[in-house]
Scaffold this motif. Structure first.
Motif, PDB file in Angstrom:
ATOM      1  N   ASN A 168      38.295 -10.017  50.000  1.00 44.46           N
ATOM      2  CA  ASN A 168      37.531  -9.183  49.128  1.00 44.46           C
ATOM      3  C   ASN A 168      38.234  -7.869  48.793  1.00 44.46           C
ATOM      4  O   ASN A 168      38.436  -6.982  49.603  1.00 44.46           O
ATOM      5  CB  ASN A 168      36.012  -9.109  49.814  1.00 44.46           C
ATOM      6  N   GLN A 178      37.013  -4.996  47.563  1.00 50.88           N
ATOM      7  CA  GLN A 178      36.266  -3.980  47.873  1.00 50.88           C
ATOM      8  C   GLN A 178      36.357  -3.939  49.541  1.00 50.88           C
ATOM      9  O   GLN A 178      36.370  -2.837  49.942  1.00 50.88           O
ATOM     10  CB  GLN A 178      34.664  -4.257  47.393  1.00 50.88           C
ATOM     11  N   SER A 223      37.528  -0.305  51.122  1.00 49.29           N
ATOM     12  CA  SER A 223      36.817   0.555  52.088  1.00 49.29           C
ATOM     13  C   SER A 223      37.627   0.626  53.367  1.00 49.29           C
ATOM     14  O   SER A 223      37.417   1.468  54.047  1.00 49.29           O
ATOM     15  CB  SER A 223      35.407  -0.337  52.588  1.00 49.29           C
ATOM     16  N   GLU A 240      42.701   0.312  43.755  1.00 53.04           N
ATOM     17  CA  GLU A 240      41.517   1.264  43.256  1.00 53.04           C
ATOM     18  C   GLU A 240      41.736   2.190  42.092  1.00 53.04           C
ATOM     19  O   GLU A 240      41.032   2.441  41.344  1.00 53.04           O
ATOM     20  CB  GLU A 240      41.129   2.203  44.508  1.00 53.04           C
TER      21      GLU A 240
END
Length: 524
Positions: A175, A177, A181, A203
């Protein structure tokens, strides 16, 4: 092919007229005169076309079709062996060794390589997705990138440092995201170079933002590199750390140079690439010289391009489309201003022109997919993160960045229009591998891109036309034999419909012209 076409046309006319003649009258001498005149007209058109084609392309169309299409279909193509220093002997053992070497080379040619000019996932690939709604990268391509990241940016001792342990898990995360993170979480603990790399790649939405993050990664990466450099000889664990830190530092500097190139600071990018190649001359897996070649071509510094090619265009080094086509570009550029196909067909090719032609043939033999993109006969897409040498993916990656360089040099852009259909088995490289189509379909988004396949039997128009005409004639003869009366009715209806406009015009002409004048014209 043309003679078959003529014969088939004649047979078709005979069948058509014979079907009508069964219900009209026997054939008259006028029919034979018309048939002879039609055949002569077709022969004359063929002669004119063959002369025009030879004057424009310097070769016979019939000969080219025979060599490129008919001989492979009839099995008349000889298997050409590559030119290498170890020529095979006539003994059985040498033949088996040659087959083993050929198979081993074929396997190595089907290896997937990291694209040295790959785009930024956040600032370029994702922006394309936001605008078009299409995914430019396939799952297979992204999975290969994840494996590369784990190889380059992780080592067995990452569990000793909390930030590196977090990033080790982040590179395995599917993933996006979750990866981003995890990178932010690692940066909260300490300045982690690999965390900055991940944020810059995925990002950052602009090249300037990616460059800022890479500069922060450079500071952290240089600190880790100097620390591991002093401890690399203390054990295998420290040696693995130093190898990982070296990969991280080289990757950061290369991406910073690419940022400078994309932001228009090309001279700065060239200097950074040269310094990087001097500092780490043994790290050839990143293929930094291909980035350098593209930047030097942008500066039109052809002397330095030739110097780089002299170092890397070696028989012992693996080839690429960038190497082969850049060499062809330089040699074609040297003769492009004075070259004329008409003049060359009269006086022959000079030594420089022959070298240019051979360089272009060499490039097309290595990767036959590139010319269609350079000639803009096929639309480009965003290049993938991985390429297959000699495949469609490599052709897209090369043309995406180098098309402008071919257009810039006047005369060289149309060089590929003169080359014949590429041979299926060349003489400078090993035979074209058969595994490229499967790998390219995994690397390229087939939803909106048609993968280029080679060798592809593209039958000329005349062969298709002749085949259709033969089939139509055979069907017509069969129907005429089985249903003569019905076919006669259809033939009459067809001819009456065909000549209806002519009859209408003749009636109008007769009504307008005086009868005496029309009588004199018909007598003439």
């Amino acid at each position: 092919v043309f003679f078959i076409t003529i014969i088939t046309l004649s047979l078709t006319l005979v069948f058509l007229v014979s079907a009508v003649s069964m219900f009209l009258n026997t054939l008259t001498p006028k029919f034979y005169v018309a048939l002879t005149g039609t055949s002569s007209l077709i022969s004359g058109l063929i002669l004119i076309f063959e002369w025009w084609y030879f004057r424009k392309y310097g070769t016979s169309f019939i000969e080219q079709v025979s060599v490129s299409h008919l001989r492979p279909l009839l099995g008349g193509v000889d298997t050409a062996a590559p030119n290498n220093n170890n020529s095979s002997s006539s003994s059985n053992s040498s033949s088996s060794n040659g087959e083993t070497d050929s198979s081993r080379q074929s396997v190595s040619e089907c290896k997937v390589w990291r694209n040295p000019l790959n785009l930024f996932r956040g600032a370029e690939y994702n922006r394309y997705t936001w605008v078009t709604g299409r995914e430019p990268l396939t799952y297979y391509d992204m999975n290969l990138s994840a494996q590369d990241h784990q190889t380059f940016f992780t080592c067995d001792s990452d569990h000793l440092r909390p930030a590196d342990a977090i990033m080790q898990k982040a590179w395995r995360e599917r993933n996006p995201q979750a990866r981003i993170s995890a990178a932010h979480e690692a940066l909260e603990l300490e300045d982690c170079a690999t965390a900055y790399i991940l944020l810059a790649e995925e990002e950052a939405t602009t090249i300037m933002e990616a460059e800022r993050l890479f500069k922060q990664a450079l500071k952290a990466g240089e600190l880790c590199y100097r620390r591991s450099q002093t401890l690399q000889h203390h054990g295998t664990q420290y040696e693995a750390q130093h190898r990982r830190d070296t990969n991280v530092l080289v990757y950061i500097k290369r991406r910073l140079a690419m940022c400078s190139r994309k932001l228009g600071r090309t001279r700065e990018a060239v200097k950074m690439m040269r310094d990087l190649m001097k500092e780490f001359p043994l790290l050839s897996m990143f293929n930094i010289h291909e980035n350098l070649l593209e930047s030097l071509l942008e500066l039109q510094n052809y002397a330095d391009v030739q110097a780089v090619l002299a170092k890397y265009d070696d028989i012992s080094l693996p080839k690429s489309a960038t190497i082969c086509y850049t060499a062809a570009l330089l040699k074609a550029r040297a003769v492009s201003d004075k070259f004329s196909p008409e003049a060359a067909s009269r006086r022959g090719l000079s030594t420089a022109e022959m070298n240019a032609v051979e360089a272009i043939h060499r490039a097309v033999e290595f990767n036959p997919h590139v010319p269609k993109y350079l000639l803009e006969m096929k639309s480009l897409i965003l290049p993938p993160e991985h390429i297959l040498k000699r495949g469609d993916s490599e052709a897209i990656a090369y043309a995406f960045f180098h098309l402008q360089h071919w257009k810039r040099v006047e005369g060289t852009y149309n060089s590929f229009r003169m080359i014949p259909y590429p041979l299926e088995k060349g003489h400078l490289f090993y035979p074209y591998p058969i595994c490229t189509e499967t790998a390219d379909r995994e690397l390229l988004p087939t939803v909106f891109h048609e993968v280029s396949v080679y060798p592809k039997k593209e039958l000329p128009f005349f062969i298709l036309f002749t085949a259709g005409l033969c089939s139509f004639t055979a069907m017509l003869a069969l129907l005429t034999h089985q249903f003569p009366e019905l076919m006669g009715v259809f033939a009459k209806a067809f001819l009456s419909t065909l000549f209806a406009p002519l009859n209408f015009i003749m009636e109008k002409v007769e009504s307008i012209l005086p009868s005496s004048l029309w009588h004199q014209l018909t007598r003439i």
